[in-house]
Design a protein around this motif. Structure first.
Motif, PDB file in Angstrom:
ATOM      1  N   SER A 134     114.431  -2.106 -39.995  1.00  0.00           N
ATOM      2  CA  SER A 134     114.844  -3.306 -39.331  1.00  0.00           C
ATOM      3  C   SER A 134     115.798  -3.729 -39.903  1.00  0.00           C
ATOM      4  CB  SER A 134     113.873  -4.326 -39.291  1.00  0.00           C
ATOM      5  OG  SER A 134     113.109  -5.070 -40.228  1.00  0.00           O
TER       6      SER A 134
ATOM      7  N   THR B 212     114.838  -0.864 -29.729  1.00  0.00           N
ATOM      8  CA  THR B 212     115.449  -0.986 -30.796  1.00  0.00           C
ATOM      9  C   THR B 212     116.776  -1.315 -31.560  1.00  0.00           C
ATOM     10  OG1 THR B 212     116.545   0.891 -29.934  1.00  0.00           O
ATOM     11  CG2 THR B 212     113.733   2.180 -30.447  1.00  0.00           C
ATOM     12  N   VAL B 213     117.887  -0.914 -30.509  1.00  0.00           N
ATOM     13  CA  VAL B 213     118.901  -1.294 -31.060  1.00  0.00           C
ATOM     14  C   VAL B 213     119.953  -1.769 -29.690  1.00  0.00           C
ATOM     15  CG1 VAL B 213     119.475   0.372 -33.235  1.00  0.00           C
ATOM     16  CG2 VAL B 213     119.915   1.097 -30.879  1.00  0.00           C
ATOM     17  N   TYR B 214     121.004  -2.364 -29.980  1.00  0.00           N
ATOM     18  CA  TYR B 214     121.669  -2.683 -28.043  1.00  0.00           C
ATOM     19  C   TYR B 214     122.207  -1.228 -28.429  1.00  0.00           C
ATOM     20  CZ  TYR B 214     121.665  -7.524 -28.910  1.00  0.00           C
ATOM     21  OH  TYR B 214     121.247  -8.670 -28.743  1.00  0.00           O
TER      22      TYR B 214
ATOM     23  N   THR C  59     122.608  -3.691 -34.416  1.00  0.00           N
ATOM     24  CA  THR C  59     121.233  -3.912 -34.038  1.00  0.00           C
ATOM     25  C   THR C  59     121.548  -5.892 -33.617  1.00  0.00           C
ATOM     26  OG1 THR C  59     121.033  -4.447 -36.481  1.00  0.00           O
ATOM     27  CG2 THR C  59     119.882  -3.022 -35.593  1.00  0.00           C
ATOM     28  N   THR C  60     122.794  -5.932 -33.932  1.00  0.00           N
ATOM     29  CA  THR C  60     122.637  -7.658 -33.059  1.00  0.00           C
ATOM     30  C   THR C  60     123.810  -7.890 -31.546  1.00  0.00           C
ATOM     31  OG1 THR C  60     124.706  -8.333 -34.704  1.00  0.00           O
ATOM     32  CG2 THR C  60     122.306  -8.991 -35.145  1.00  0.00           C
TER      33      THR C  60
ATOM     34  N   GLU D 120     116.620   3.430 -34.230  1.00  0.00           N
ATOM     35  CA  GLU D 120     116.877   4.478 -32.374  1.00  0.00           C
ATOM     36  C   GLU D 120     115.799   4.822 -32.454  1.00  0.00           C
ATOM     37  OE1 GLU D 120     119.286   5.285 -34.473  1.00  0.00           O
ATOM     38  OE2 GLU D 120     120.841   5.047 -34.027  1.00  0.00           O
TER      39      GLU D 120
ATOM     40  N   GLY E  74     115.105  -1.675 -34.873  1.00  0.00           N
ATOM     41  CA  GLY E  74     115.945  -1.665 -35.823  1.00  0.00           C
ATOM     42  C   GLY E  74     116.872  -0.158 -36.206  1.00  0.00           C
TER      43      GLY E  74
ATOM     44  N   THR F  67     118.383 -10.248 -32.174  1.00  0.00           N
ATOM     45  CA  THR F  67     118.461  -9.468 -33.246  1.00  0.00           C
ATOM     46  C   THR F  67     117.136  -8.242 -32.280  1.00  0.00           C
ATOM     47  OG1 THR F  67     118.891 -10.309 -34.787  1.00  0.00           O
ATOM     48  CG2 THR F  67     117.976  -8.369 -35.795  1.00  0.00           C
ATOM     49  N   ALA F  68     117.493  -7.199 -32.405  1.00  0.00           N
ATOM     50  CA  ALA F  68     117.099  -6.075 -31.568  1.00  0.00           C
ATOM     51  C   ALA F  68     116.163  -5.384 -33.359  1.00  0.00           C
ATOM     52  CB  ALA F  68     117.688  -4.635 -31.220  1.00  0.00           C
TER      53      ALA F  68
ATOM     54  N   SER G  39     123.349   4.343 -28.144  1.00  0.00           N
ATOM     55  CA  SER G  39     123.290   2.978 -28.588  1.00  0.00           C
ATOM     56  C   SER G  39     125.223   2.800 -28.856  1.00  0.00           C
ATOM     57  CB  SER G  39     123.672   2.799 -30.528  1.00  0.00           C
ATOM     58  OG  SER G  39     123.960   4.379 -30.562  1.00  0.00           O
TER      59      SER G  39
ATOM     60  N   HIS H  48     122.619  -2.889 -40.523  1.00  0.00           N
ATOM     61  CA  HIS H  48     122.511  -5.010 -40.532  1.00  0.00           C
ATOM     62  C   HIS H  48     123.306  -4.386 -42.093  1.00  0.00           C
ATOM     63  CE1 HIS H  48     123.367  -8.808 -39.561  1.00  0.00           C
ATOM     64  NE2 HIS H  48     122.666  -9.283 -40.815  1.00  0.00           N
TER      65      HIS H  48
END
Ligand code: TXA
Ligand code: MG
Length: 343
Positions: free
Chosen positions: A298, A37-39, A155-156, A182, A180, A176-177, A145, A302
């Motif tokens: 996605s 999903t995300v970092y 997302t990166t 959650e 994008g 890249t997640a 997150s 970003h």
């Protein structure tokens, strides 16, 4: 101090490198890692001192509970006191993946993780880097997150470093997640599935398995539990103005854009692919085809961060249909935009 960054190929996981990250988790440190999903910003979920570090690094209020990440479905049964039938169905179908279930917690889960709630949010991510980090750490990993509180989710690895430079020990850079946005957060009321936060699993997908699915927005009894209750959630630095769908969407967006730029503001436009060519002369970024919620999801965070990096004052964002992942996209955009401007 720059956090250490380890590049990991998700298709060929180097378990030695993940072992270094697991060591940090064991020593009460903070490791940012990719999920689908995300970092996330991870710490040992069973150690309140480690978890304190997450709240400090993110500047997150102490009443906003964390998701506990597991790598093995059995671990759900040590964290959750009860797993209702519908929860069982949903996790069997969607785990590993972008679904978080909120269940009554056991004594194993520290109060700080759930910020005093009787329930715990649990998710098994599908990203192989996330999974091996949790597995090799041999503890559940609490992870919000990996952004500063109130900023768009990262997302990166670059987004993570931009927000948390100097505050965390390590970033696992896995590219890249892909989704994008959650995870979808759900709770259970009898056989009803209540969606507290729309996310990477759509309502349509949930309904196909669980039948009775409802979005919690506007359900006052659950408003206090509803994620993202803080008004500044998901906000870029720029103001976001949302232009609702309709036959005049492009004209309305252009009208807003010209008022703002005449007023001396730097304007960015986040457009549907179908409309992008109608905004000549402006700084336009394409969210995606209107009907393709997955692509829009996605790119969303970003793009918001790119506009911030360019020093944009106001982002004019075109609404997309609230179907599939489009619902999660619109949920984040409405939060970023805040209450409609009266004029
Ligand atoms: O995709 C995701 O869910 C990402 C990745 C890293 O897994 N994590 C994430 O965490 O988005 P965070 O902390 O940014 O969002 C978690 C949301 C919060 O809004 C919180 O309010 C909600 O989940 N939550 C956590 N525990 C809860 C609980 N016991 N009851 C209701 N909501 C809960
Ligand atoms: Mg968050």
């Amino acid at each position: 101090m720059k956090p250490r960054v380890l590049k990991i190929d998700p298709l060929r996981i180097d378990r030695g490198l993940i072992g270094q990250a697991a060591e940090i988790i064991h020593n009460r440190g903070l490791v940012a890692f990719p999920t689908e999903t995300v970092y996330g910003l991870g710490a040992n979920a069973l150690d309140p001192r480690a978890v304190t570090g997450i709240f400090e690094a993110k500047q997150r209020p102490l009443d906003d509970p964390l998701i506990v990440h597991i790598s093995n479905i059995e671990d759900l049964y040590s964290l959750a006191a009860e797993v209702p039938r519908q929860a069982d169905r949903l996790v069997s179908r969607f785990w590993p993946g972008p679904l978080t279930v909120v269940l009554k917690k056991t004594g194993m889960v520290p109060e700080l993780v759930t910020t005093g709630l009787e329930t715990v949010a649990v998710r098994m991510p599908s990203n192989p880097i996330a999974r091996s980090l949790i597995e090799i750490s041999e503890v559940p990993v609490a992870a919000p997150s990996a952004n500063l509180f109130g900023r768009p989710s990262p997302t990166t690895a670059e987004h993570v470093i931009g927000d948390l430079d100097g505050k965390i020990d390590l970033v696992l850079d896995g590219g890249t997640a892909e989704i994008g946005v959650e995870s979808t957060v759900v709770e259970f009321i009898g056989d009803k599935v209540l969606v507290l936060r729309p996310g990477g699993i759509s309502l349509e997908e949930l309904s196909s398995i669980a039948g009775d699915v409802e979005l919690a927005d506007g359900a006052p009894d659950h408003a206090k539990n509803s994620p993202g209750k803080y008004p500044s959630h998901y906000s870029p630095l720029a103001n976001v103005i949302l232009i609702e769908e309709g036959p005049e969407q492009v004209e309305n967006a252009l009208a807003e854009a010209s008022v703002r730029s005449d007023g001396g503001q730097k304007v960015g436009i986040m457009a549907k692919e179908e409309h992008a060519r109608g905004f000549g002369g402006y700084d336009v970024k394409v969210l995606g085809p209107a009907e393709d919620g997955r692509t829009c999801a996605s790119r969303l965070f970003h793009i918001l961060r790119e506009f911030d990096d360019e020093g944009i004052d106001v982002i004019i964002a075109e609404s997309i249909p609230e179907k599939g992942l489009g619902l999660a996209v619109m949920n984040r955009l409405r939060k970023a935009a805040g209450p409609p401007v009266q004029n």
